[in-house]
Design a protein around this motif. Structure first.
Motif, mmCIF file in Angstrom:
data_model
loop_
_atom_site.group_PDB
_atom_site.id
_atom_site.type_symbol
_atom_site.label_atom_id
_atom_site.label_comp_id
_atom_site.label_asym_id
_atom_site.label_seq_id
_atom_site.Cartn_x
_atom_site.Cartn_y
_atom_site.Cartn_z
ATOM 1 N N ALA A 186 19.596 -14.883 -20.067
ATOM 2 C CA ALA A 186 20.787 -15.188 -20.281
ATOM 3 C C ALA A 186 21.541 -13.864 -20.878
ATOM 4 O O ALA A 186 22.433 -13.252 -20.337
ATOM 5 N N ALA A 187 20.760 -13.319 -21.910
ATOM 6 C CA ALA A 187 21.054 -12.076 -22.613
ATOM 7 C C ALA A 187 21.392 -10.784 -21.647
ATOM 8 O O ALA A 187 22.300 -10.292 -21.434
ATOM 9 N N ALA A 204 26.305 -7.822 -16.480
ATOM 10 C CA ALA A 204 27.674 -8.154 -16.038
ATOM 11 C C ALA A 204 28.625 -7.653 -16.787
ATOM 12 O O ALA A 204 29.795 -7.268 -16.109
ATOM 13 N N ALA A 205 28.679 -7.291 -17.924
ATOM 14 C CA ALA A 205 29.804 -6.872 -18.907
ATOM 15 C C ALA A 205 29.927 -5.152 -18.991
ATOM 16 O O ALA A 205 31.049 -4.994 -18.963
ATOM 17 N N ALA A 265 25.251 -15.483 -25.480
ATOM 18 C CA ALA A 265 25.082 -16.531 -24.303
ATOM 19 C C ALA A 265 23.589 -16.804 -24.340
ATOM 20 O O ALA A 265 23.379 -17.906 -23.740
ATOM 21 N N ASP A 268 27.599 -10.276 -27.379
ATOM 22 C CA ASP A 268 27.884 -11.260 -26.382
ATOM 23 C C ASP A 268 26.867 -11.708 -25.613
ATOM 24 O O ASP A 268 26.948 -12.812 -25.390
ATOM 25 N N GLY A 269 25.902 -10.834 -25.394
ATOM 26 C CA GLY A 269 24.724 -11.487 -24.864
ATOM 27 C C GLY A 269 23.905 -12.314 -25.598
ATOM 28 O O GLY A 269 23.171 -13.251 -24.900
ATOM 29 N N ASP A 328 21.320 -11.027 -18.296
ATOM 30 C CA ASP A 328 22.425 -11.160 -17.115
ATOM 31 C C ASP A 328 23.947 -10.779 -17.765
ATOM 32 O O ASP A 328 24.634 -10.188 -17.058
ATOM 33 N N ALA A 329 24.144 -11.205 -18.986
ATOM 34 C CA ALA A 329 25.313 -11.410 -19.615
ATOM 35 C C ALA A 329 25.753 -9.804 -19.849
ATOM 36 O O ALA A 329 26.829 -9.171 -19.407
ATOM 37 N N ALA A 342 28.798 -5.801 -25.766
ATOM 38 C CA ALA A 342 28.221 -6.210 -24.711
ATOM 39 C C ALA A 342 26.845 -6.980 -25.023
ATOM 40 O O ALA A 342 26.477 -8.248 -24.748
#
Length: 391
Positions: free
Chosen positions: A181-182, A188-189, A206, A202-203, A184-185, A199
């Motif tokens: 999850a981290a 993507a950011a 996530a 936020d990862g 991929d987040a 980023a």
């Protein structure tokens, strides 16, 4: 009894219905009236075979005889059974027994290696290695590595390492979900222009959501084992660009900086969320005393549904020289805790051979006893320009 040499007399015919004797020429039974014309004619049998030149009474075949083969062919095996046997692996310990679906040998009971027991991944300029270690029955660590394109066309390297909390339920699933999850987040950011530090923050958030979700699944810990903690893990990650080095973490997994010029000092970039770190921070113990205590590795921060308020830590640095970032679980730093110790173990060409270097660090932990799962990612700084070996 008839006299000797007198041939025996044939028994008189009897009614097939009531077994009363019949007279020659009778068309109906005199006792029961059975219609004797309804009796089917005697079938024509195959002639008696002659064996060894003499007629043998009582030997009869309903089919013509065929020559008897010298050998009888065995029935061909069922191809489905053969395929199933071939697909069932042989035990790595006894080399004789087959391995059942639970991963144990049916002969000696030895647990077989799992896919996650040892994992390696090289992605462009960075690499990671994870190993079960020598004492644990499974690998509860996980990692994810990759690269992303920034809006200006430059590249960023991303590495996430997670350590499942063994006292929690399904720690291996927690670490895997968090790392994915981290990763991929963040990937993507970054292309959207998000600052690497934001980023990564936020990862981690996530990742926390992904781990929290495990507790709410139908097979979650709280439904079937309310006495156990919800799935949980620690996390550490880094984002490396051409001029910026960012780290983020929750728990006691760590990030280190090791410069290419080993005459300059290495440094630890993270501070543990642990009992020992709190004691040192409060001035109640020095570092040696705190980490010698049996409570040293009790963590005070983690990802999971039963965690305290989530507070991701992030920090950014602008190194003035090339080097590598090491992100790892405590399975490594327990055997090379100080940054100087880690730098002595790390090969001097780590930036050029990150996978080899990660293997060396994992091997150092295993040689030291391998008491825990060990996971290491090696990320060179600065990140190479687009097209310079990145994927």
């Amino acid at each position: 009894m008839p006299p000797p040499h007198t041939p025996p007399q044939a028994a008189p015919p009897t009614c097939p219905s009531c077994a009363e004797p019949l007279e020659p020429g009778d068309r109906y039974c005199g006792a029961c009236g059975y219609d004797l014309s309804a009796v089917p004619p005697r079938p024509d049998d195959q002639p008696t075979l002659t064996l060894n030149g003499s007629a043998q009474a009582g030997v009869r075949f309903d089919r013509p005889a065929s020559p008897e083969p010298e050998e009888y062919p065995l029935q061909a095996p069922d191809p489905r059974a053969a395929a199933e046997a071939a697909a069932q692996p042989v035990c790595v310990a006894c080399r004789a027994g087959r391995v059942d679906r639970d991963g144990y040998c049916e002969h000696c009971g030895h647990a077989q290696p799992r896919e996650r027991d040892h994992m390696e991944r090289e992605f462009g300029p960075l690499a990671a290695v994870s190993d079960r270690g020598l004492r644990h029955h499974r690998n509860e660590d996980s990692f994810a590595v990759g690269t992303a394109a920034l809006p200006d066309g430059a590249r960023a390297s991303v590495a996430i390492v997670c350590d499942g909390v063994s006292s929690a339920t399904r720690p291996d699933e927690a670490s895997e979900a968090a790392a994915r999850a981290a990763h991929d987040a963040v990937l993507a950011a970054l292309p959207q222009g998000t600052h690497p530090q934001q980023a990564l923050h936020d990862g981690i958030v996530a990742a926390a959501r992904a781990v929290n979700a495990l507790a709410d699944e139908p097979g979650g810990a709280r439904e079937h084992s309310p006495h156990q903690n919800a799935p949980a893990c620690t996390i550490v990650g880094t984002v490396v660009t051409s001029g910026l080095l960012v780290v983020g973490w929750v728990g006691d997994s760590r990030a280190y900086w090791v410069p290419a010029d080993r005459s300059t000092p290495a440094a630890r970039l993270t501070e543990d969320d642990s009992w020992a770190a709190q004691m040192v921070s409060a001035g109640l113990m020095n570092e040696a005393e705190a980490y010698a205590d049996e409570r040293a590795h009790a963590i005070t921060g983690w990802l999971g549904a039963d965690a305290y308020e989530l507070e991701p830590h992030t920090a950014s640095f602008k190194p003035d020289r090339p080097g590598v970032v090491i992100v790892c679980t405590d399975g490594l730093w327990n055997y090379a805790e100080a940054a100087e110790e880690l730098a002595r173990v790390l090969p001097p060409d780590a930036a050029l051979r990150p996978l080899h270097s990660a293997r060396v660090l994992v091997g150092h932990a295993l040689d030291g006893g391998g008491h825990d799962n060990v996971t290491v990612a090696v990320v060179p700084f600065p990140a190479p320009a687009a097209g310079a070996g990145s994927l």
